[in-house]
Design a protein around this motif. Structure first.
Motif, short mmCIF file in Angstrom:
data_model
loop_
_atom_site.label_atom_id
_atom_site.label_comp_id
_atom_site.label_asym_id
_atom_site.label_seq_id
_atom_site.Cartn_x
_atom_site.Cartn_y
_atom_site.Cartn_z
N SER A 1 48.07 21.50 -2.83
CA SER A 1 48.03 21.33 -4.24
C SER A 1 46.99 20.77 -5.12
O SER A 1 46.34 19.85 -4.27
CB SER A 1 49.34 20.72 -4.63
OG SER A 1 49.32 19.37 -4.35
N ILE B 1 46.47 18.81 -8.94
CA ILE B 1 46.95 18.32 -10.33
C ILE B 1 45.74 18.08 -11.16
O ILE B 1 44.98 17.20 -10.77
CB ILE B 1 48.15 17.37 -10.31
CG1 ILE B 1 49.34 17.66 -9.52
CG2 ILE B 1 48.46 16.88 -11.80
CD1 ILE B 1 49.95 16.54 -8.90
N LEU C 1 56.11 17.33 -5.65
CA LEU C 1 54.98 17.32 -6.84
C LEU C 1 55.59 16.73 -8.09
O LEU C 1 56.65 17.32 -8.57
CB LEU C 1 54.24 18.57 -6.96
CG LEU C 1 53.55 19.34 -5.92
CD1 LEU C 1 53.01 20.57 -6.24
CD2 LEU C 1 52.51 18.20 -5.53
N VAL D 1 49.13 22.41 -12.76
CA VAL D 1 49.57 21.98 -11.47
C VAL D 1 49.49 23.20 -10.43
O VAL D 1 50.12 24.22 -10.78
CB VAL D 1 50.99 21.52 -11.28
CG1 VAL D 1 51.41 21.11 -9.86
CG2 VAL D 1 51.08 20.29 -12.36
N SER E 1 52.06 19.71 -0.80
CA SER E 1 52.69 20.59 -1.51
C SER E 1 54.34 20.04 -2.09
O SER E 1 54.80 20.82 -2.79
CB SER E 1 52.63 22.16 -1.37
OG SER E 1 53.34 22.32 -0.30
N VAL F 1 51.97 21.08 -19.83
CA VAL F 1 51.92 21.04 -18.40
C VAL F 1 52.22 22.51 -17.73
O VAL F 1 53.37 23.20 -18.06
CB VAL F 1 53.00 20.23 -17.74
CG1 VAL F 1 52.86 20.18 -16.21
CG2 VAL F 1 52.73 18.62 -18.13
N ALA G 1 53.91 15.64 -12.20
CA ALA G 1 52.77 15.79 -12.98
C ALA G 1 53.05 14.97 -14.30
O ALA G 1 54.30 14.65 -14.44
CB ALA G 1 52.45 17.32 -13.44
N THR H 1 47.76 19.81 -18.84
CA THR H 1 47.61 19.96 -17.26
C THR H 1 48.13 20.77 -16.65
O THR H 1 48.88 21.69 -17.01
CB THR H 1 48.54 18.60 -16.69
OG1 THR H 1 48.09 17.36 -17.41
CG2 THR H 1 48.81 18.22 -15.39
N TRP I 1 52.57 25.29 -14.50
CA TRP I 1 52.63 25.39 -13.33
C TRP I 1 52.15 26.62 -12.71
O TRP I 1 52.42 27.67 -13.31
CB TRP I 1 53.94 25.12 -12.69
CG TRP I 1 54.49 23.56 -13.25
CD1 TRP I 1 54.86 23.07 -14.39
CD2 TRP I 1 54.67 22.58 -12.17
NE1 TRP I 1 55.13 21.73 -14.41
CE2 TRP I 1 55.11 21.31 -12.84
CE3 TRP I 1 54.56 22.59 -10.68
CZ2 TRP I 1 55.52 19.95 -12.28
CZ3 TRP I 1 54.86 21.22 -10.30
CH2 TRP I 1 55.30 20.21 -10.86
N THR J 1 49.53 25.27 -6.80
CA THR J 1 50.06 25.23 -5.23
C THR J 1 49.56 26.51 -4.93
O THR J 1 49.62 27.67 -5.22
CB THR J 1 51.53 25.29 -5.37
OG1 THR J 1 51.89 23.86 -6.10
CG2 THR J 1 52.00 24.79 -3.87
#
Length: 630
Positions: free
Chosen positions: A543, A545, A496, A509, A493, A593, A498, A507, A595, A511
């Motif tokens: 994690s 991705i 990171l 991501v 983790s 993206v 991406a 995307t 998270w 954790t």
């Protein structure tokens, strides 16, 4: 350009052009780099659809016995019938061109070709066993061209001395059991067995062409050397060499020093390199089992465990122990390869280009290394054990199936000629481009590491690892432009990164608060209950991705862990039905993206010189110490 090289070159360049939609300037830079390195040298590329020209007489194996000179060996009793050769002072001297049939055994003698005309000499080995106690059993001192024919059904033996009395003291020649100062061709379907007790087994100091034949060679140093050219059309070879098994040596003249192998079966055991071209190495097809430098070590150190960082290049004082090696371009268009190398399995000081082939690579350093460019357009490549899997300043993967296991980086793009000489700073022109390959990585270091850009427009990429805090599954210094295909990277983790927010589609991501065990499924489905991805990472992870065209900004998704999935998968990505998992988080994809942690959407933390994808400490991992300089 030769018609056999066109498909390779055009395929490689066309794959590069496809990246223009994501980053036109970067694509142009790569295309320019490749264009300068995807053509064969004009001295090697000939007409008639072949990389090397073989003349009609090179294929001729029959002869008229009545028109030939016969040399019968009966230990010290040598009988010469016909013109052009004489027996004197323990040497059969061939003085003019013609056909010479040699048969019988000789415990201490030499066949010497030293002609006074420019007519081809044909030596027909019809079951000979020649040993020399002072020199080379066959010494071609001067001839316009010599053709050696191995008669069908015969086994021919050459054994040299452990210490030579040189004919040419200044140049220390001859220096091999079969030694030719001029052009040499070997054909026929018989067997040639050489036991080289002094130095090398077979040397052609000009161009050496092997049309056919079976070869069984043991040599204290190198096996077969063609100084200006080593060209093999078809052969069955077993070589055990203290030095290199197959090689060229002319690095002085432009256009010379190539190795070109079109087909055959090769079992090569070498103390140094398996096949080494001082300039370009081209393999069209064939079956190869190569062990170099004793093979790969039982255990390969990680980056931190390598105190002196051995290099991928070799100084004059070091022994090179690579499988396939070239000072120029390594080109492979097909074949089956099993390579077990102490150093790189496939190495080029310039460019590696693979169009097709099956590769099982076990190495103490890099699976595939190029100082400049690695291009893979197809084939099946399994890097079973390595320090780094694939390494080059530019790495272009546009087809084929690639499976990598490495103690350090799976795929590495940087600048320079070895991993220890590269540092973490961005390198101008460094690029990893993925456009259609199926790639699976099990990495102890960074999964995919670029000191420049990463681009992905198609294919399947699965990264497992690393699990420590000093590495990350995706590591880049520029941008990661994703425009297609499926990407999943599971690991620790820390640090990171991406795909960049300029990418197309979406995307996530994710954790987790705790490390999940290897084999724990991660499942993502959309609001309609349709599966987007079901992944079973092969290593512990904290994690994940994922980049997929099925992630749409504004849509809702659910991420679950555990449970079971039906079906089988070689990559860890499953298409079967998923049941029994625990829902961890429900979220809306709010940006290209997004998270996540177990509480929902979160804000990425950026900094520490990380790429545009951002960096997130995640869970309890925190920021790791600075990664060692590469």
């Amino acid at each position: 350009m030769d018609k056999r090289t066109k498909p390779l070159t055009l395929a490689l360049l066309s794959s590069l052009l496809l990246f223009g939609c994501a980053d036109e300037e970067a694509s142009q830079n790569i295309q320019s780099s490749y264009t300068s390195q995807t053509t064969f040298d004009t001295e090697v590329v000939k007409n008639d659809g072949k990389l090397v020209t073989y003349e009609d007489e090179d294929y001729v194996t029959d002869y008229e016995a009545d028109d030939a000179t016969t040399i019968s060996l009966n230990d010290g009793d040598v009988d010469v019938k016909g013109d052009g050769a004489i027996f004197q002072d323990g040497i059969v001297q061939i003085k003019v061109g013609g056909v010479y049939v040699i048969e019988g055994s000789w415990s201490d003698g030499q066949i010497r070709v030293d002609t006074e005309d420019d007519t081809t000499v044909r030596l027909i080995l019809n079951g000979v066993d020649i040993t020399s106690a002072t020199s080379a059993p066959v010494y071609i001192k001067n001839a316009e061209k010599t053709i050696i024919t191995l008669v069908d059904g015969t086994t021919n033996y050459l054994n040299d001395a452990e210490k030579y009395t040189y004919d040419d003291v200044e140049n220390e020649e001859p220096s091999a059991a079969l030694f030719s100062k001029d052009d040499l061709v070997i054909n026929g379907t018989g067997n040639l067995t050489i036991r080289a007790n002094f130095n090398d087994a077979l040397i052609g100091k000009d161009e050496l062409r092997i049309v056919s034949g079976a070869f069984d060679i043991e040599s204290v140093d190198d096996g077969i050397i063609g100084r200006d050219l080593l060209a093999i059309n078809q052969a069955n070879m077993t070589i055990e060499a203290g030095g290199d098994a197959l090689k060229t040596t002319n690095d002085k003249d432009a256009g010379l020093g190539q190795v070109v192998i079109e087909s055959g079966t090769y079992a090569l055991t070498a103390g140094s390199d398996g096949i080494q071209a001082v300039t370009d190495l081209t393999i069209i097809d064939g079956t190869y089992q190569i062990v170099s430098g004793g093979g790969s070590p039982d255990t390969i150190e990680t980056f931190e465990e390598r105190p002196n960082q051995p290099t991928s290049t070799t100084t004059e004082d070091e022994t090179s122990m690579k499988g396939l090696k070239a000072g120029g371009t390594v080109t492979v268009t097909g074949g089956e390869f099993g390579i077990d190398a102490s150093d790189d399995a496939i190495h080029s000081n310039a460019t590696v280009m693979i169009e097709e082939g099956t590769f099982q690579l076990t190495t103490g350093d890099d699976g595939i290394h190029a100082d400049e460019t690695v291009t893979i357009g197809g084939g099946t490549i399994n890097v079973l054990k390595s320090y780094e899997g694939i390494e080059g300043k530019v790495v272009n993967l546009s087809g084929g199936t690639i499976d990598i296991k490495s103690t350090d980086d799976g795929i590495n793009s940087a600048g320079g000629n070895d991993s220890s000489g590269w540092d973490m700073a961005a390198t101008e022109g460094a690029m990893i481009a993925m456009n259609g390959s199926t790639i699976t990585i099990d990495a102890g270091g960074d999964g995919i590491d670029s000191n420049g850009e990463i681009m992905m427009s198609d294919g399947l990429v699965i990264v497992n690892g690393p699990t420590d805090t000093g590495n990350t599954s995706l590591d880049f210094d520029g941008t990661f432009d994703w425009s297609g295909g499926f990407l999943a990277a599971a690991g620790g983790s820390s640090m990171l990164q991406a795909p960049s927010d300029t990418s197309q589609a979406g995307t996530i991501v994710m954790t987790f608060s705790d490390m999940l065990e290897a084999g724990t499924i991660v499942h993502v489905e959309n609001s309609a209950g349709e599966s987007v991805a079901t992944l079973k990472p092969s290593k512990d992870y904290q994690s994940i991705i994922m980049s997929s065209p099925d992630f749409v900004v504004g849509e809702k998704y659910t991420l679950s862990t555990g449970g079971e999935v039906s079906g089988e998968s070689t990559t860890g990505l499953y298409e079967g039905s998923y049941t029994g998992g625990e829902q961890i988080v429900e979220f809306t994809l709010d940006d290209v993206v997004t998270w996540l942690n177990e509480s929902g959407v979160t804000t990425p933390q950026t900094g520490m010189g990380m790429g545009n994808g951002g960096q997130h400490s995640g869970g309890d991992g925190g920021m790791p110490p600075e990664k060692p300089v590469r």
